[in-house]
Structures are given as structure tokens and as C-alpha cells.
Design a protein around this motif. Sequence first.
Motif, short mmCIF file in Angstrom:
data_model
loop_
_atom_site.label_atom_id
_atom_site.label_comp_id
_atom_site.label_asym_id
_atom_site.label_seq_id
_atom_site.Cartn_x
_atom_site.Cartn_y
_atom_site.Cartn_z
N CYS A 56 4.59 9.74 4.93
CA CYS A 56 4.90 9.60 6.36
C CYS A 56 4.11 10.59 7.21
N VAL A 57 3.83 11.76 6.66
CA VAL A 57 3.17 12.84 7.39
C VAL A 57 2.16 13.51 6.45
N VAL A 58 1.06 14.00 7.01
CA VAL A 58 0.05 14.68 6.19
C VAL A 58 -0.11 16.11 6.67
N SER A 210 10.96 7.31 14.96
CA SER A 210 10.40 5.98 14.68
C SER A 210 8.91 6.08 14.35
N PRO A 211 8.51 5.66 13.14
CA PRO A 211 7.08 5.76 12.79
C PRO A 211 6.19 4.93 13.73
N MET A 212 6.68 3.79 14.18
CA MET A 212 5.86 2.97 15.08
C MET A 212 5.70 3.66 16.44
N MET A 216 2.13 4.80 18.06
CA MET A 216 1.62 4.35 19.36
C MET A 216 1.33 5.53 20.29
N ILE A 217 2.15 6.58 20.19
CA ILE A 217 1.88 7.78 21.00
C ILE A 217 0.56 8.42 20.58
#
Length: 270
Positions: A56-58, A210-212, A216-217
Motif C-alpha cells: 500500500c505504501v513504499v 481510501s487508496p483511490m 487521485m490526490i
Amino acid sequence: RKWETIKSFNDIKFEFFEGIAKITINRPEVYNAFRPETNIEMLEAMDICRERQDICVVVLTGEGDKAFCSGGDQNVKGSGGYIGEDGVPRLNVLDLHKRIRELPKPVIAMVNGYAIGGGHVLHVVCDLTIASENARFGQTGPKVGSFDAGFGSSYLARHVGQKKAREIWFLCKQYTAAEAETMGMVNKVVPLESLEDETVEWCKIMMQRSPMALRMIKRGLNAELDGQRGLMEFAGDATLMFYLMEEAQEGKNAFLEKRDPDFKKYPKFP
Ligand code: 1HA
């Protein structure tokens, strides 16, 4: 915290823990300077981060407590770029900049020491920067025969403003973590011993969002600087979302069923 290896590489460590992928430049003997092979490995790791649903995150960091990254490895700097083991000169860290910006997931720079030259640019292009108190920031290009007039300048100026960006590049001074935070290019400064805890905490908060929406941000904030290329990425995600709507499915279904599509039933939002 038990990080498990995703894939073994020579120049980097690539690990996973509860939704977080961590890429660590593992060349502490040269203060985590990168050579072409280092970037090739990081590019592959980034591609895995893009494809894997459970990432989800790097987090991007450097091995040890001295350096995040000291930029291009001066030992292999040749004519036309940094010379790889194949004898070919490359500036392929620029591909990594593009990949970090394009990745539809947040990328956090966890700056554990010097972020200098091309290593400074790496933290600049990440979405967020969390730094330890011992971190030092700065560009060296005009001192060592290089410059990054790409994201390393234009995006830096979005963080710190034009005057400061020009100061950073023209004078090649070093700045403390506190100064970097005041300038707006670092999100938070913490003691070295709590750097990873703080970073993981930020990751966990983002993973509740929210991942989406985050995607988008990131796209929108990128598009402002990236012009048509940025709009292309943004538009690609608009298409993705359209494909999730029944209205788009109707077009495809009508084609496959060899009938006219009936789009009239779908709302025209004001
Ligand atoms: O500009 C670009 C690009 C532009 C466009 C497109 C692509 C680009 C790709 C890359 C770059 C660049 O990165 S140009 C800038 C290259 N980097 C630098 O100029 C930083 C060089 N390093 C330093 O200024 C200093 O080492 C330091 C401020 C990070 C740390 O100073 P300190 O604490 O005095 O330590 P020092 O003794 O200098 O370094 C520790 C060890 O790490 C040394 O090795 P040793 O003598 O102990 O064997 C040192 O040689 C090594 N080292 C540090 N940085 C590098 C390095 N070795 C190779 N390459 C390095 N970058």
C-alpha cells in the motif's frame, strides 16, 4: 518489527511488513551512493510495488546511520553518465524519479543521514519526507560538475520556493534537518532511534485512508507540475474509474451483443 525479504538484490534491500514495502540502498561504504545497477534494482522493486496488491505504501531509505543517499557514485562517474558493469554510461536515476512520481501509491523518504546531491533529489521527488535529527540536506552539483535541472530543481522550488531553491543549488551548502523542515521540504524530524517507528506510524495512518482518494490526490498534485504528461496519468485514472461504472459497461455490452447502446438511462449530474 520483522521485515521479510521480498526479493534479494546486490545493491538494495527490498522488504515487506504489514502493507509497507521498504527499499533500502545498501552501499554504506560509499554513503549509499548509487551506481547504474542500484537504479536498475530500484526500478525493478518499484515495478513490484506497483503490481503487488498487498503493498500500500513504499518507504525509501539508506542503510546505516550515516547516509540516506549521497547521490551518484563518483567512482564510476565517466563521460556521459555513470558507467555500469556493461561499460555503458547511464543517468538512469532519472527513470527512478519518474517511477516514484507515477506510482499510484504514496512513497515516503525516510532520511536517516546525508541526503546529498542526487540523494537529495531522491527525497525531493518522494511524496513525503521524514528525517532523523542527524540528517543533512543539500545539493552539490555545481561544486562537483553536475546539475539536475529536472524535478531536482523545479519540484524542489514547489517545496521551498524559488529563492530558496536557487540558494540551495547556487551555493551548495548543507542544511540541518530542522532547517529543511522550516523550509518546507521535510514533513517531520524525529530522533534517529524513532525514525522507523514514526515512518511506520505515518504509513499505518495512510493505509486507513481510501487508496483511490490518495491516488487521485497524488495525480492531481503531480499534474500541476507535469503538464500534459501529468494530465495523462490523471486521465488514465479517470478512465479506470469510468470503467468501474455501469455506463461504460453498457457501451462494451452493446458492442458484444451487436445492438445500439442505451446510454439514456444514465444520470447527467449537474
Ligand atoms: O547530479 C546528478 C545527476 C544529475 C542529472 C541526472 C542524473 C544525476 C545523477 C546523479 C547526480 C549526482 O548525484 S551529482 C552529486 C554526487 N554526489 C556528491 O557530490 C556527494 C559527494 N559526497 C559528499 O559530499 C560527502 O561525502 C558527504 C557530504 C555525503 C559526507 O561527507 P563526510 O561526512 O565528510 O564523509 P566522507 O568522508 O566524504 O564520505 C564517507 C565515505 O563515503 C568516503 O569513502 P572513504 O574515503 O571512507 O572510503 C567517501 O568517498 C564515500 N562517498 C561519499 N559520497 C560518495 C562517496 N563515494 C562515492 N560517491 C559518492 N557520491
